[in-house]
Structure formats: structure tokens, C-alpha cells
Scaffold this motif. Structure first.
Motif, short mmCIF file in Angstrom:
data_model
loop_
_atom_site.label_atom_id
_atom_site.label_comp_id
_atom_site.label_asym_id
_atom_site.label_seq_id
_atom_site.Cartn_x
_atom_site.Cartn_y
_atom_site.Cartn_z
N ILE A 35 6.79 18.60 -1.63
CA ILE A 35 6.51 17.57 -0.48
C ILE A 35 7.00 16.30 -0.71
N GLU A 36 7.50 15.85 0.31
CA GLU A 36 8.46 14.63 0.34
C GLU A 36 8.08 13.84 1.61
N LYS A 37 7.75 12.65 1.48
CA LYS A 37 7.24 11.58 2.72
C LYS A 37 8.49 11.47 3.72
N LYS A 38 9.78 11.42 3.12
CA LYS A 38 10.76 10.90 3.93
C LYS A 38 11.31 12.10 4.67
N LYS A 39 11.70 11.69 5.96
CA LYS A 39 12.17 12.85 6.61
C LYS A 39 13.69 13.41 6.59
N ASP A 40 14.42 12.31 5.93
CA ASP A 40 15.81 12.66 5.62
C ASP A 40 15.81 12.26 4.01
N LEU A 41 16.03 13.25 3.27
CA LEU A 41 16.07 13.21 1.86
C LEU A 41 17.22 12.04 1.36
N GLY A 42 16.80 11.14 0.45
CA GLY A 42 17.71 10.04 0.10
C GLY A 42 17.66 8.90 0.98
N VAL A 43 17.17 8.96 2.18
CA VAL A 43 17.36 7.82 3.18
C VAL A 43 15.79 7.44 3.47
N PRO A 44 15.22 6.00 3.41
CA PRO A 44 16.13 4.83 2.89
C PRO A 44 16.26 5.18 1.52
N VAL A 126 9.24 18.34 4.22
CA VAL A 126 9.72 16.81 4.34
C VAL A 126 8.82 16.15 5.36
N GLY A 127 9.30 14.66 5.56
CA GLY A 127 8.28 14.06 6.63
C GLY A 127 6.77 14.24 6.48
N THR A 128 6.27 14.50 5.28
CA THR A 128 5.06 14.78 5.24
C THR A 128 4.28 13.73 4.14
N ASN A 129 3.34 13.14 4.46
CA ASN A 129 2.65 12.28 3.47
C ASN A 129 1.44 12.90 2.87
N VAL A 130 1.25 12.67 1.51
CA VAL A 130 0.20 13.10 0.89
C VAL A 130 -0.91 11.98 1.03
N LEU A 131 -2.06 12.08 1.65
CA LEU A 131 -3.02 11.16 2.14
C LEU A 131 -4.18 11.05 0.82
N GLU A 132 -4.43 12.11 0.16
CA GLU A 132 -5.49 12.41 -0.63
C GLU A 132 -5.30 13.31 -1.50
N VAL A 133 -5.77 13.15 -2.89
CA VAL A 133 -5.88 14.26 -3.82
C VAL A 133 -7.09 14.42 -4.20
N ASN A 134 -7.62 15.82 -3.92
CA ASN A 134 -8.73 16.36 -4.37
C ASN A 134 -8.64 17.46 -5.47
N ASP A 158 6.21 11.14 -7.61
CA ASP A 158 6.15 10.29 -6.29
C ASP A 158 6.32 8.61 -6.72
N GLY A 159 7.13 8.32 -7.36
CA GLY A 159 7.53 7.21 -7.89
C GLY A 159 6.61 6.07 -8.38
N PRO A 160 6.84 4.94 -8.72
CA PRO A 160 6.10 4.03 -9.43
C PRO A 160 4.70 3.81 -8.99
N ASN A 161 4.29 3.90 -7.78
CA ASN A 161 3.18 3.86 -7.43
C ASN A 161 2.36 5.31 -7.03
N SER A 162 2.56 5.99 -7.68
CA SER A 162 2.49 7.52 -7.49
C SER A 162 0.91 7.57 -7.17
N ILE A 163 0.68 8.43 -5.99
CA ILE A 163 -0.50 8.64 -5.63
C ILE A 163 -1.32 9.55 -6.45
N VAL A 164 -0.24 10.63 -6.98
CA VAL A 164 -1.20 11.34 -7.92
C VAL A 164 -1.47 10.89 -9.24
N GLY A 165 -0.61 10.02 -9.75
CA GLY A 165 -0.88 9.35 -11.02
C GLY A 165 -2.39 8.76 -10.83
N ARG A 166 -2.37 7.72 -9.65
CA ARG A 166 -3.68 6.89 -9.42
C ARG A 166 -4.68 8.02 -9.33
N ALA A 167 -4.42 9.00 -8.73
CA ALA A 167 -5.83 10.14 -8.63
C ALA A 167 -6.22 10.24 -10.06
N LYS A 168 -5.25 10.57 -10.80
CA LYS A 168 -5.77 11.17 -12.00
C LYS A 168 -5.65 10.14 -13.26
#
Length: 396
Positions: A35-44, A126-134, A158-168
Motif C-alpha cells: 500500500i502506497e499513499k502516493k499516486k505516482d511512486l517517487g513523486v514528490p 497506490v494512491g491509498t491512505n492507511v487511515l487506521e490500524v486495528n 511508511d517513513g519517520p512518522n509511521s502510522i503502523v509504528g505509532r499504532a504498535k
């Protein structure tokens, strides 16, 4: 695409760590959704794209087994190749050492890695946001609609502010000096040394960090500053510091005269090391989410991919009943944990050194080129340690 309701593994983030993790897990038969939030990988773009050649990467993390994707980078992913890395002290004195490296086109490189994951059988959204981890399910929304998707294992890349990391709870302790800001321009119309990667120091331009000029071939380049926000002067931003470097630095500005800015690049760089724990019974974090970065230079492409490789392999082996998922923590630390930890220690020493332009200039003059290369790789040669002690630098 319409995702399955349940996968063996869901990987969040299709950067170098995530795509590598997904590919290695799928290769051995796991069903994987990337799953990737960017619609175009590598951009921005969020990275200068400096990647040393394979032999230098192996020197950087000698105990690591590098992913096969690093063995031969496709030519279309490479802007240009350099052979020298040059340090420019605050007083203008410069010193250089040899290092063969590529300036990577991250837009193409990230797509190359994602396509490799696809060839291994990975589903991708792609172009998909993870809103919540349960637990091990994720609620997502984006160009393919809203879904709740389950997995047996989650991998947060998913980067320094990982939603997955924060959830766990897989996060670093708070440290204002542990996160840097990289602000960069891609420019054209400049006449620079195409063989050298240049790094500039000086608290008037990059307090507690460095600025760089990386050729991208022809008359194009990536220039930027890596800096900690806590050290900004009142009222100044990372963009202000880059503008000051570009237009006012006595050595850099003449080289950049007449440049046209064609792209703006920015992102966070986690230079505080890894979280104490990077795995739970059902979740792993890798790449920037796990602090898989060499803190002395901000380089993280190769170490992110090593972490991703180990994450994908460990998750697949866990599903086959061959290991505990928590074994991942010990596995990646065995391959590159010492180098990452040492780099953080050296970075903290450098933080103190860079508070004084005169001391930084003296250190660059004092340190031999091969020692400078070691420092850049996050190592602290004994001769450098002794020299700092003689300078009354306050280390033991």
C-alpha cells in the motif's frame, strides 16, 4: 484494483524498504499487498539520491547481505556517476576522498523496485491512505475506494512518522535533535564539478548540519541542506538556509549563479537511531520507520533495503512456523545495528563540533582523507578520537 479481504502480509509504504520487503516475502510464496499513499511512486521526491557503488555499500555494513536489487542498478535509474566526495570547511579549506557513487533518479528507482515486487506476485494499491490500524487489519481510502483489509503480519515501511509504528508502539524516544529536515532544489543551468559530491559546513548556512551539491549530469544538480529545526535561528526556515547557501555562500554561490529551480524536494530524516523495539508478535517496522539510516550522512537507501529484505524474509519464515516474528529485531541489528548505533554516536560528537566554525575547520584540516571517509560512514577511527581529545573536545 479490488484487494483481497485477507493477505498473509500487508506492507505499508512502497519506498525502498517496503518494496524490498514485499518482493522478498512474495518470492517464497506469501500473499502480499503493498500500500502506497502516493499516486505516482517517487513523486514528490524526498531524497537527494546519493548511492555509493556496491563495494562501498558492503564496507558500510560489512555484516549485511545486500538485496539483489542493489547488485546492478538499471542505467535508466542513474543520473550520473561521481568518483570524489569533498568536504568544504567553514573557512573554505577543502579535503576530499575517493568514493564511486551514483546520483540516483529516485522517481525511476522507486518504480523499478515496485515493479520488481510486482514481478514477484505482489498486489499493489497506490494512491491509498492507511487511515487506521486495528490489530493486523487496516482501514484504507483512496483512488480504489474505502476498504478494510486483513493480514497475518503487518510491515510498516511508511517513513519517520509511521502510522503502523505509532499504532504498535514501535517508535523512538522523543529527541528534538533526532530528526532532521532535508530541503532541496533540483536545478539546471549550472557549471559544477560533475565528478564530485560536495558537502559544505558552517553555522551561518547549515547550523548543526551540512549543505550539498550533487551533480545529476550535464548542467543539472541537486542542492540541499540537512539541518535540525531546533537549531534554526528565530524566524528562519530550512528554505531560508538553502537560499542563503545558494545565493550567498562565498564558494558555492558562484558555482550556482544563473541556476533555474525545476523542482523542490523536502522531507524528514530520522537521525536519532532505531526504536528500542522494532517488532511485535504481528508487526514489523523497517526503513526510516525503524531508523535504518546512517546518521552521519543521512543516507538510508541501502540500509532501508537491507532492513526491508530482513523484514520480508522474517515475516515469510514466521508464517511457515520457522521463527518468531520478534526474531526480526535481533536479525537486522546483527547485520547493521552496530553501524547504525555507532553513526548516531559520531553524529552527536559532530553536533557539538559543528557549533564552532573554527573547531570544525580545524577538524577537517586535521583529519586524513581515509579517516574522513570512515566518519562519513559513521565510524570513529581511533586516531580521530585521540585528535579530538587533544582539541579538548570533551570525549573519553
Amino acid at each position: 484494483m479490488m484487494p483481497e479481504e485477507l493477505y498473509d502480509i500487508i506492507v505499508v509504504g512502497a519506498g525502498p524498504a517496503g518494496s524490498t520487503a514485499a518482493a522478498y516475502a512474495a518470492q517464497v510464496g506469501a500473499s502480499v499487498l503493498l500500500i502506497e499513499k502516493k499516486k505516482d511512486l517517487g513523486v514528490p521526491l524526498q531524497c537527494g539520491g546519493f548511492l555509493p557503488h556496491l563495494d562501498t555499500l558492503q564496507e558500510l555494513v560489512p555484516n549485511a547481505q545486500l538485496p539483489y536489487m542493489l547488485e546492478e542498478i538499471p542505467a535508466e535509474c542513474i543520473h550520473t556517476t561521481s568518483s570524489v566526495q569533498r568536504f568544504i570547511a567553514p573557512n573554505g579549506y577543502s579535503k576530499e576522498f575517493e568514493v564511486d557513487a551514483d546520483a540516483i533518479d529516485r522517481r525511476r528507482f522507486d518504480k523499478y523496485l515496485a515493479k520488481e515486487a510486482g514481478r514477484c506476485g505482489v498486489d499493489m494499491m497506490v494512491g491509498t491512505n492507511v487511515l487506521e490500524v486495528n490489530g493486523t487489519s487496516v482501514n484504507v481510502d483512496g483512488v480504489f475506494g474505502a476498504h478494510t483489509i486483513g493480514a497475518k503480519v503487518l510491515i510498516g515501511a511508511d517513513g519517520p512518522n509511521s502510522i503502523v509504528g505509532r499504532a504498535k508502539g514501535l517508535v523512538r524516544d522523543p529527541d528534538p535533535m533526532g530528526t532532521g529536515t532535508a530541503f532541496e532544489y533540483e536545478i539546471s543551468g549550472v557549471d559544477i564539478d560533475r565528478e564530485a559530491v560536495e558537502m559544505y559546513f558552517g553555522k551561518d548556512y547549515v547550523p548543526g548540519g551540512y549543505a550539498w551539491i550533487i551533480s545529476q549530469g550535464g548542467d543539472t544538480a541537486n542542492i540541499g541542506v540537512g539541518i535540525r529545526e531546533v537549531l534554526f535561528r528565530n524566524g528562519l526556515s530550512a528554505r531560508d538556509y538553502l537560499e542563503r547557501f545558494m545565493y550567498e555562500h562565498p564558494i558555492a554561490s558562484p558555482k550556482l549563479a544563473g541556476a533555474s529551480i525545476v523542482s523542490v524536494v523536502s522531507g524528514l530524516v530520522p537521525v536519532g537511531g532505531a526504536p528500542k523495539v522494532t517488532a511485535t508478535k504481528d508487526t514489523l517496522v523497517a526503513g526510516d520507520a525503524a531508523g535504518h539510516i546512517i546518521a552521519t550522512n543521512g543516507g538510508g537507501i541501502s540500509t532501508a533495503m537491507v532492513g526491508g529484505k530482513i523484514a520480508g524474509q522474517t515475516a515469510a519464515e514466521f508464517l511457515d512456523g520457522k521463527c518468531a516474528l520478534q526474531d526480526y529485531d535481533e536479525r537486522w541489528r546483527r547485520e547493521m545495528g552496530l553501524e547504525i548505533k555507532t553513526a548516531v554516536y559520531v553524529r552527536k560528537l559532530m553536533d557539538n563540533l559543528m557549533r564552532s566554525d573554527s573547531m570544525m575547520s580545524t577538524a577537517i584540516r586535521m583529519i586524513a582523507p581515509e579517516q574522513m571517509k570512515a566518519l562519513q560512514c559513521g565510524q570513529l577511527p581511533d586516531a580521530v578520537r585521540k585528535g579530538l581529545i587533544k582539541m579538548n573536545f570533551g570525549i573519553k
